[in-house]
Write a protein that holds these residues in place. Structure first.
Motif, mmCIF file in Angstrom:
data_model
loop_
_atom_site.group_PDB
_atom_site.id
_atom_site.type_symbol
_atom_site.label_atom_id
_atom_site.label_comp_id
_atom_site.label_asym_id
_atom_site.label_seq_id
_atom_site.Cartn_x
_atom_site.Cartn_y
_atom_site.Cartn_z
ATOM 1 N N VAL A 89 35.718 24.597 -5.576
ATOM 2 C CA VAL A 89 35.880 26.051 -5.511
ATOM 3 C C VAL A 89 36.172 26.474 -4.071
ATOM 4 O O VAL A 89 37.016 27.339 -3.831
ATOM 5 C CB VAL A 89 34.613 26.753 -6.053
ATOM 6 C CG1 VAL A 89 34.687 28.251 -5.828
ATOM 7 C CG2 VAL A 89 34.439 26.455 -7.527
ATOM 8 N N MET A 90 35.513 25.851 -3.131
ATOM 9 C CA MET A 90 35.748 26.182 -1.719
ATOM 10 C C MET A 90 37.178 25.838 -1.315
ATOM 11 O O MET A 90 37.834 26.580 -0.589
ATOM 12 C CB MET A 90 34.754 25.426 -0.830
ATOM 13 C CG MET A 90 33.343 25.952 -0.945
ATOM 14 S SD MET A 90 32.134 24.965 -0.069
ATOM 15 C CE MET A 90 32.788 24.906 1.561
ATOM 16 N N GLU A 91 37.690 24.702 -1.779
ATOM 17 C CA GLU A 91 39.055 24.273 -1.442
ATOM 18 C C GLU A 91 40.072 25.221 -2.058
ATOM 19 O O GLU A 91 41.078 25.566 -1.442
ATOM 20 C CB GLU A 91 39.267 22.835 -1.930
ATOM 21 C CG GLU A 91 40.456 22.155 -1.337
ATOM 22 C CD GLU A 91 40.384 22.027 0.185
ATOM 23 O OE1 GLU A 91 41.434 22.214 0.823
ATOM 24 O OE2 GLU A 91 39.299 21.750 0.731
ATOM 25 N N LYS B 232 40.417 28.582 -0.054
ATOM 26 C CA LYS B 232 41.044 28.581 1.269
ATOM 27 C C LYS B 232 42.455 29.154 1.202
ATOM 28 O O LYS B 232 43.213 28.887 0.284
ATOM 29 C CB LYS B 232 41.114 27.157 1.830
ATOM 30 C CG LYS B 232 39.801 26.631 2.301
ATOM 31 C CD LYS B 232 39.988 25.273 2.930
ATOM 32 C CE LYS B 232 38.667 24.715 3.391
ATOM 33 N NZ LYS B 232 38.792 23.365 3.921
ATOM 34 N N GLY C 141 23.942 24.499 -4.192
ATOM 35 C CA GLY C 141 24.738 24.694 -5.403
ATOM 36 C C GLY C 141 26.213 24.949 -5.148
ATOM 37 O O GLY C 141 26.957 25.254 -6.083
ATOM 38 N N GLN C 142 26.657 24.830 -3.907
ATOM 39 C CA GLN C 142 28.066 25.135 -3.644
ATOM 40 C C GLN C 142 28.968 24.011 -4.155
ATOM 41 O O GLN C 142 28.618 22.840 -4.110
ATOM 42 C CB GLN C 142 28.303 25.419 -2.170
ATOM 43 C CG GLN C 142 28.266 24.225 -1.259
ATOM 44 C CD GLN C 142 28.347 24.650 0.204
ATOM 45 O OE1 GLN C 142 27.875 25.706 0.559
ATOM 46 N NE2 GLN C 142 28.912 23.808 1.014
ATOM 47 N N ASP C 143 30.122 24.425 -4.648
ATOM 48 C CA ASP C 143 31.072 23.484 -5.250
ATOM 49 C C ASP C 143 32.246 23.276 -4.298
ATOM 50 O O ASP C 143 32.949 24.230 -3.970
ATOM 51 C CB ASP C 143 31.558 24.055 -6.591
ATOM 52 C CG ASP C 143 32.441 23.101 -7.366
ATOM 53 O OD1 ASP C 143 32.557 21.933 -6.938
ATOM 54 O OD2 ASP C 143 32.995 23.521 -8.394
ATOM 55 N N PRO C 144 32.479 22.036 -3.830
ATOM 56 C CA PRO C 144 33.585 21.790 -2.893
ATOM 57 C C PRO C 144 34.958 22.146 -3.465
ATOM 58 O O PRO C 144 35.852 22.591 -2.753
ATOM 59 C CB PRO C 144 33.494 20.310 -2.589
ATOM 60 C CG PRO C 144 32.145 19.888 -3.033
ATOM 61 C CD PRO C 144 31.693 20.853 -4.058
ATOM 62 N N ARG D 136 23.879 24.371 4.299
ATOM 63 C CA ARG D 136 24.797 24.338 3.161
ATOM 64 C C ARG D 136 23.985 24.610 1.903
ATOM 65 O O ARG D 136 22.953 23.980 1.681
ATOM 66 C CB ARG D 136 25.444 22.955 3.075
ATOM 67 C CG ARG D 136 26.476 22.859 1.991
ATOM 68 C CD ARG D 136 27.119 21.503 1.962
ATOM 69 N NE ARG D 136 27.668 21.180 3.266
ATOM 70 C CZ ARG D 136 27.950 19.960 3.663
ATOM 71 N NH1 ARG D 136 27.715 18.942 2.867
ATOM 72 N NH2 ARG D 136 28.448 19.745 4.849
ATOM 73 N N HIS D 137 24.449 25.548 1.111
ATOM 74 C CA HIS D 137 23.745 25.864 -0.124
ATOM 75 C C HIS D 137 23.840 24.675 -1.068
ATOM 76 O O HIS D 137 24.914 24.086 -1.228
ATOM 77 C CB HIS D 137 24.336 27.116 -0.766
ATOM 78 C CG HIS D 137 23.510 27.649 -1.879
ATOM 79 N ND1 HIS D 137 23.592 27.157 -3.158
ATOM 80 C CD2 HIS D 137 22.560 28.610 -1.906
ATOM 81 C CE1 HIS D 137 22.739 27.792 -3.932
ATOM 82 N NE2 HIS D 137 22.101 28.689 -3.189
#
Length: 169
Positions: free
Chosen positions: A158-160, A163, A153-156, A150-151
């Protein structure tokens, strides 16, 4: 010429063969049959050939049989060297692995053997080979399954939002 080591006389040849037939350990049964051949009067070279061994090896087994009896003819199971980390250190290492690395402190996003080797040396002062770290982790109950990377710097959120969702029916 040296004399042969005397075989203890509380077992007859038939007793030794009976023990060999009942033995669950093939190597011990072989050794018992060689000793039975000695008891029957065979010379040590022939008795060693019956047991599938060298005459000197037979002599060593005679010594062990004289000292320990039939149970002394079984192969010993060696546990190996003791772990150099005590129970508290092992528990701390297990908690450390379960928690995962801190990117700022440890400089990595997931544990590798070389990283854990370094951490073990820094924290506990015990030097392990990199390959032995795997053995240590297996003893602590971990298997060789790596998590999906998992990177950092990833933002949960933004990922949600990204989808795709189906419209409600």
């Amino acid at each position: 010429m040296t004399r042969a080591v005397k075989l203890r006389d509380d077992y007859s040849a038939s007793d030794l063969r009976r023990l060999a037939a009942r033995s669950r350990h093939a190597n011990a049964a072989r050794r018992l049959l060689a000793l039975a051949a000695i008891r029957d009067g065979a010379n040590r070279t022939d008795a060693a050939r019956v047991g599938g061994m060298d005459r000197q090896t037979l002599r060593d087994w005679v010594h062990r049989f004289n000292a320990e009896g039939p149970d002394g003819l079984r192969d010993y199971q060696h546990a190996g060297p003791a772990c150099r980390l005590n129970a508290a250190q092992q528990a701390e290492l297990k908690a450390l692995v379960e928690a995962g690395p801190d990117r700022q402190r440890d400089g990595v996003v997931r544990w590798r053997r070389v990283d854990l080797q370094r951490v073990i040396e820094e924290r506990f002062g015990v030097v392990y080979h990199e390959r032995h770290v795997s053995t240590l982790l297996k003893r602590l109950g971990f298997s060789h399954v790596s998590a999906r990377p998992r990177h950092p710097g990833q933002d949960p959120a933004v990922m949600e939002a990204f989808k795709k969702t189906s419209p409600a029916s």
